[in-house]
Design a protein around this motif. Structure first.
Motif, short mmCIF file in Angstrom:
data_model
loop_
_atom_site.label_atom_id
_atom_site.label_comp_id
_atom_site.label_asym_id
_atom_site.label_seq_id
_atom_site.Cartn_x
_atom_site.Cartn_y
_atom_site.Cartn_z
N GLU A 100 -76.85 -144.23 37.26
CA GLU A 100 -75.62 -144.78 36.71
C GLU A 100 -74.71 -144.99 37.91
OE1 GLU A 100 -73.69 -142.40 33.75
OE2 GLU A 100 -71.94 -143.75 33.71
N ASP A 103 -69.09 -146.26 41.85
CA ASP A 103 -68.48 -147.43 42.50
C ASP A 103 -69.52 -148.11 43.38
OD1 ASP A 103 -65.60 -148.11 42.00
OD2 ASP A 103 -65.34 -145.97 42.36
N ARG A 142 -68.93 -155.20 41.64
CA ARG A 142 -68.90 -154.80 40.23
C ARG A 142 -70.05 -153.85 39.93
NH1 ARG A 142 -65.77 -156.07 36.24
NH2 ARG A 142 -66.46 -155.99 34.09
N ALA A 143 -69.72 -152.58 39.68
CA ALA A 143 -70.75 -151.58 39.42
C ALA A 143 -71.50 -151.86 38.12
CB ALA A 143 -70.11 -150.18 39.36
N GLY A 144 -70.81 -152.43 37.14
CA GLY A 144 -71.41 -152.63 35.82
C GLY A 144 -72.46 -153.71 35.76
N THR A 145 -72.59 -154.51 36.83
CA THR A 145 -73.61 -155.57 36.80
C THR A 145 -74.71 -155.31 37.83
OG1 THR A 145 -72.17 -156.94 38.19
CG2 THR A 145 -72.09 -157.34 35.82
N VAL A 147 -78.27 -154.26 38.31
CA VAL A 147 -79.41 -154.26 37.39
C VAL A 147 -80.68 -153.91 38.14
CG1 VAL A 147 -78.35 -155.97 35.85
CG2 VAL A 147 -79.83 -156.74 37.71
N SER A 234 -70.15 -161.19 41.25
CA SER A 234 -70.11 -160.14 40.22
C SER A 234 -71.06 -160.37 39.04
CB SER A 234 -68.68 -159.98 39.69
OG SER A 234 -68.26 -161.15 39.00
#
Lengths: 392, 392
Positions: A100, A103, A142-145, A147, A234
């Motif tokens: 997970e 940053d 962008r940490a959320g992208t 993959v 991002s």
């Protein structure tokens, strides 16, 4: 109990033993270690519930001494006997995003890459900006992208304005590119208000992965002044599923290139932490570049020291990447904008002249490094295929 | 059961009811709602375990219909009877960071601010860069260093180079500044590969907080080319503890200033989502500025649409901030670098001429807005005190 057969020249031999998150037989994702062509379920093999989780974060957070002890136990396992139910053939498992991400920071640590981009974007000026040799330039992504390898990449849409055009237009990126990089995962974080000295790097960083920092050059060129890359980056950043422990990279340590002028004291290292890693970039199955990590100007320890010198905290799961790895030779450039010199010097892929990525293209980045005892160890690969833009 | 007394002119009346995370009497942090000078423990009052958590994330992730329903039930509670053990005087609780921040993005949406900084940094050029009126310029910041109001701010150290100097030196920032901003919290995320239309803003964004984006101007000026702000910002970003629900801001909706040229279709709004919020910035107890949010060029809905138009996913807990709020008047500027014109026009604070922040200084940003039924609602405040640099 069973024994794991490790082929003699495997890049995943006992000197490597990378960790990842896998699922098999419809079970929930959990932590495994790769040994040869097998994946060992660590919760089953070691009887520790810290490995029965869908990310490496809890394991990484336990800290350096636990990493050393786990590596010792894992080495014992794979050179001895393992419970049969803990062993899966690698081709039968699915790999998942191993961490997970807290940053995500991307650096710009290759002098060759920074100079090439300087020449391309600012042809009438000095290729390197004045700050470049004083500090590892970087920015937050962008940490959320982030993959995992194998995730399809939808061509990003956005605003693009070519130099001759009056106004921007909206649509799919016409200059979709890659950046071949190495990424470092922070295992043990540091509190707000304190800096991480260069010497603490090897106790705080858990391991390394391959990174493809997909880049839409036309979106980036229009948006990036004055606050830096944003939507041009991002939409996705792919990483390889197997995290090579820093403990496996001792034999790959080399000095960085000479650093002139001498960096400020907080960036000085007494021991080298450059890394002798050979990358390979394949475009639709054809190798088009071999970026050499040993050419990187700033070391991973310097990047972490810089990242925290202002008192910024770090956390378990922080990912920081090197920036594009490019060597001095043309065939060592880790981004297509450099390799094709802004699209003006196409490369041959499958017999056709190519510049930027077309829909359906697939890029695979892989890497190897010296391991202990004269072995070579592998990073596996980070793979991604481009899907057409949607809604453009 | 008890009744909550809400003073007639309270900024935390029944038209506001902001959510936060608090602890009282040594108990674990949990979700509360502020009503007047009381805090209501929602897990106790509503009997729902989703509120017995140390962040708002699980609540926010439940989505718009649940937010509406919860607001209805909370309004019923605070206008009727509440279990006595659920009510705490606000001065007896401690407030905590209300969310686990996923990704943090900072925009640059005030034309006055962007023009002022353009004049200061590039005196011989057009103050606004060519992209500015076509898209909301933004960049990713460090999610891990978002802190709650009241957290002390250690003066960051780093590399600084004044224009006349040959080489950078290391030390505590000499130009420590603030940026008064508004921040928006995403409640319901969106998947990778899909954009969030402007019209979905009010169903996806949960609420708003005040933001102080502490900025070290000397570190920033030296590091920021070509990849944008990094260590000049990443040491700390403070937010207010009470999240004002978007549902409470309906009466504050106003059109944005006229947008010329007309934005591309994905940025066009059929209904206004500018906000009529008055901010106040106090420096050691003296008000030095009153930034008006209604002057912001880009709306919060446009910022979210832009942020995701390239297919970037969004997540529960994403925080995006507006950038410095500055109005056309000098006394409406939300950063000290603008207010003191790069340090050349000091302001009087406590009778002394001041430019940037000194150790021991305290900054408080507060705000109010129109609420329903002719009321005014408050955002509370975001407060921070500067501590001396360490290890410089």
């Amino acid at each position: 109990m069973t024994r794991i057969e490790i082929p003699r020249d495997s890049l995943f031999g006992t000197e490597n033993l990378p960790y990842g998150v896998f699922s098999a037989d419809g079970a929930e994702p959990r932590v495994g270690v790769r040994a040869g062509d097998s994946v060992v379920d660590l919760a089953v093999a070691l009887g520790d519930e810290i490995f029965a989780r869908p990310t490496l974060n809890a394991f990484m957070a336990r800290g350096y001494d636990f990493w050393v002890e786990t590596r010792r136990r894992v080495t014992e396992l794979v050179t001895g006997e393992v419970p049969g139910e803990a062993v899966h053939p690698v081709e039968r498992v699915r790999t998942h995003l191993p961490v997970e991400v807290a940053d995500y920071v991307d650096f710009y640590a290759s002098e060759h890459h920074a100079s090439n981009l300087g020449r391309l974007f600012r042809p009438d000026a000095e290729p390197l900006l004045p700050n470049w040799k004083h500090l590892p330039v970087g920015y937050h992504g962008r940490a959320g992208t982030v993959v995992v390898s194998g995730t399809d990449i939808v061509r990003p849409s956005g605003q693009r304005k070519a130099p001759g055009e009056d106004a921007p237009s909206f649509g799919g990126s016409r200059r979709l590119d890659i950046e071949a990089e190495l990424g470092f995962l922070v295992g043990t974080g540091s509190p707000l208000g304190s800096a991480v000295p260069v010497a603490e790097f090897s106790r705080r960083v858990f391991g390394a992965v391959l990174v493809n920092d997909w880049s839409a050059r036309d979106i980036q060129a229009w948006e990036y002044v004055p606050l830096g890359p944003f939507l041009g980056k991002s939409f996705a950043t792919s990483i390889s599923p197997w995290v090579v422990p820093l403990l496996a990279l001792e034999a790959a340590r080399v000095p960085t290139p000479a650093q002139v002028p001498e960096p400020l004291p907080y960036l000085r290292e007494s021991e080298p932490w450059g890394l002798d890693i050979d990358l390979s970039v394949s475009w639709n199955g054809e190798e088009v570049s071999r970026p050499p990590y040993r050419e990187m100007y700033w070391s991973p320890a310097q990047m972490l020291a810089h990242l925290t010198v202002n008192g910024a905290s770090s956390r378990t799961g922080d990912l920081y990447a090197s920036g594009t790895i490019s060597g001095p030779e043309k065939a060592q450039r880790g981004a297509f904008i450099e390799l094709t010199w802004g699209g003006k010097e196409p490369v041959l892929v499958g017999g056709a002249e190519r510049t930027f990525l077309e829909d359906g293209d697939e890029v695979v980045i892989s890497a190897t490094a010296p391991g202990a005892k004269g072995t070579r160890i592998g990073f596996g690969e980070v793979r991604g295929r481009v899907l057409p833009a949607t809604g453009a």
